[in-house]
Motif scaffolding. Structure first.
Motif, PDB file in Angstrom:
ATOM      1  N   UNK A  81      -0.083  20.122 -14.307  1.00 48.53           N
ATOM      2  CA  UNK A  81       0.898  20.664 -13.368  1.00 48.53           C
ATOM      3  C   UNK A  81       2.154  21.024 -14.146  1.00 48.53           C
ATOM      4  N   UNK A  82       2.418  22.305 -14.235  1.00 46.90           N
ATOM      5  CA  UNK A  82       3.567  22.782 -15.003  1.00 46.90           C
ATOM      6  C   UNK A  82       4.840  22.348 -14.284  1.00 46.90           C
ATOM      7  N   UNK A  83       5.560  21.392 -14.868  1.00 45.68           N
ATOM      8  CA  UNK A  83       6.764  20.851 -14.239  1.00 45.68           C
ATOM      9  C   UNK A  83       8.041  21.477 -14.769  1.00 45.68           C
ATOM     10  N   UNK A  84       7.968  22.053 -15.965  1.00 49.10           N
ATOM     11  CA  UNK A  84       9.164  22.620 -16.582  1.00 49.10           C
ATOM     12  C   UNK A  84       8.839  23.986 -17.165  1.00 49.10           C
ATOM     13  N   UNK A  85       9.874  24.791 -17.307  1.00 47.90           N
ATOM     14  CA  UNK A  85       9.744  26.076 -17.992  1.00 47.90           C
ATOM     15  C   UNK A  85       9.945  25.822 -19.484  1.00 47.90           C
ATOM     16  N   UNK A  86       8.844  25.588 -20.172  1.00 46.84           N
ATOM     17  CA  UNK A  86       8.896  25.279 -21.594  1.00 46.84           C
ATOM     18  C   UNK A  86       7.600  25.740 -22.245  1.00 46.84           C
ATOM     19  N   UNK A  87       7.611  25.974 -23.554  1.00 44.34           N
ATOM     20  CA  UNK A  87       6.389  26.430 -24.237  1.00 44.34           C
ATOM     21  C   UNK A  87       5.297  25.374 -24.204  1.00 44.34           C
TER      22      UNK A  87
END
Length: 477
Positions: A81-87
């Protein structure tokens, strides 16, 4: 006799030394070696061939469903689950590329025969049949790979940003300030006191527009593939004999009324929870399938035939498809309907299984990234307008349906004329333009709206999403 005793002692001592080395970790055995990519690939495809039945007893699922589950599970394990805008971490990105290439390699051997002209040695021309990758795979697999790459590149682009950051829900400074919606465990983005700079805001908006195009393109491919899948007999057998029994009297009267407005119809429905939205979608999809079967019934004495004319049934079907289309675009994050689940479960077309699962995970990932971008833009608006954001938060916390109704963000409501152009207002070429796809947002000319109003028998204003073409994913069912 003495020599035999000495040989036995030497053998015993060698066994003891070997045992000690192995117990103390000295030396390396074959079990200590890391499995190679070839071993992992063999294991993966062995499970696919067994249909996820490791006993080998023939109780596994079909190859199509096993491949669909493999693609879905791979994406879930890599992206989570993508929780942050990060690479993405490099090792996870490499794993994703490697494993998705393995699974998609199956489509290289799904071919069709096409005519081809070849010249023989004597100069004469012969027409022979040659193999080529099936047309739908030849068109959509490269497009989905491109959309996949665009999403990963979008996440990588947030590496160097330093204007916003995330705070954990356990941070003592965030006590009483955590998210109040159904995603309370997602970290909250924080921006500078005066908000984001204009350059950063425009850049984030451009990323949102790009991801929005990816989401629309993946959703279009997924809808097309689901529409091409056959409706299983088990689903048809579970349907009632008429659309009225599926919809219920109140919904049936609204759809079959002389004057019909999809927006007004949805405003009268209870859409306060995910379960209620999904139930409405299941009812309408079932009625569409029933009406389609009745229109295609050749035997007038069939149990599917009725006294309702074909023209009226076509009108009811188009109205129902319009509602489904609005629901799909207004609530893109709801789970799959009973019809979609049934199609995926009983599908035997491996090519369709790959396209459906791959487009579905890209659509889901794009929707998640869009949500994270909107969180940052909302935090920016809240920093610049603290009073309005406080009133909005209080209103949302007191509304039971605030978590499900997809309302526009304050930035989208109060967009200034000189702000960054959105997807709907941009005049530049988009990904959908290059791929030859059209979206519902492009149907804005007054003539087409007037024609559709007459088509659906509307006297009120037309819906926000105009169904200018029968493009529902149930069209070919």
């Amino acid at each position: 006799m003495v020599r035999a005793v000495e040989e036995e002692r030497e053998t015993t001592s060698m066994k003891a030394i070997t045992k000690g080395i192995n117990e103390n970790g000295g030396g390396s055995t074959s079990t200590d070696k890391q499995p190679s990519d070839m071993d992992l690939m063999k294991e993966r495809f062995a499970k696919l061939l067994l249909g996820e039945d490791m006993s080998g007893g023939g109780k596994g699922v079909s190859s199509a469903l096993a491949l669909s589950n493999a693609i879905t599970n791979t994406a879930a394990s890599v992206f989570g689950e993508i929780k942050r805008l990060e690479p993405m971490p490099p090792e996870r990105k490499a794993r994703w590329r490697k494993e998705i290439d393995w699974l998609l390699s199956v489509t290289d051997y799904i071919v069709e025969l096409i005519p081809s002209k070849q010249k023989s040695k004597d100069g004469s021309t012969l027409e022979v049949m040659v193999t080529r990758q099936r047309n739908d795979l030849h068109m959509n697999i490269p497009a989905l790979r491109k959309l996949d790459g665009m999403l990963v590149d979008c996440l990588d682009s947030f590496m160097d940003q330093n204007e916003f950051y995330y705070v954990s829900k356990d941070d003592p400074d965030q006590k009483g300030k955590n998210r109040k919606d159904d995603k309370w465990w997602i970290p909250t983005p924080k921006v500078p006191p005066n908000g984001l700079s204009e350059a950063s805001k425009k850049w984030i908006q451009s990323q949102k527009d790009a991801v929005n195009q990816v989401h629309k393109a993946a959703m279009a491919i997924n809808a097309q593939v689901l529409g091409e899948m056959e409706i299983p007999d088990t689903y048809i057998e579970s349907l009632p004999k008429n659309g009225r029994a599926s919809l219920g009297d109140s919904i049936y009267r609204c759809i079959t009324d002389e004057y019909f407005d999809p927006d007004y119809f949805l405003s009268t429905m209870d859409l306060s929870s995910e379960h209620k939205i999904l139930d409405l979608k299941n009812r309408i999809e079932a009625s569409v399938v029933i009406w389609k079967r009745k229109m295609n019934a050749k035997n007038e004495k069939s149990t599917w035939s009725s006294a309702v004319s074909i023209e009226k049934r076509e009108l009811f079907e188009e109205r129902a498809e319009t509602i489904l289309l609005i629901l799909k675009h207004r609530f893109p994050g709801i789970p799959q309907s009973s019809l979609d689940i049934s199609k995926i479960q009983y599908n035997r077309n491996v090519g369709h299984a790959v396209l459906e699962s791959y487009s579905r995970i890209i659509e889901s990932l794009a929707f998640t990234v869009l949500s994270r971008i909107e969180d940052v833009l909302h935090a920016d608006y809240a920093a610049q307008n603290p009073t309005e954001s406080a009133n909005t938060a209080l209103k949302e916390s007191s509304s039971p349906s605030s978590s499900m109704v997809k309302t526009p963000t304050p930035k989208e409501e109060g967009e200034k004329p000189n702000a960054a152009a959105t997807t709907e207002t941009t005049t530049s070429m988009t990904l959908l333009d290059f791929m030859g796809w059209t979206t519902l947002d492009q149907a804005t000319d007054p003539d087409s709206k007037k024609e559709n109003n007459m088509k659906f028998g509307m006297t009120a204003k037309p819906p926000e999403i105009v169904n200018t073409k029968k493009s529902s994913y149930l069209e070919r069912a």
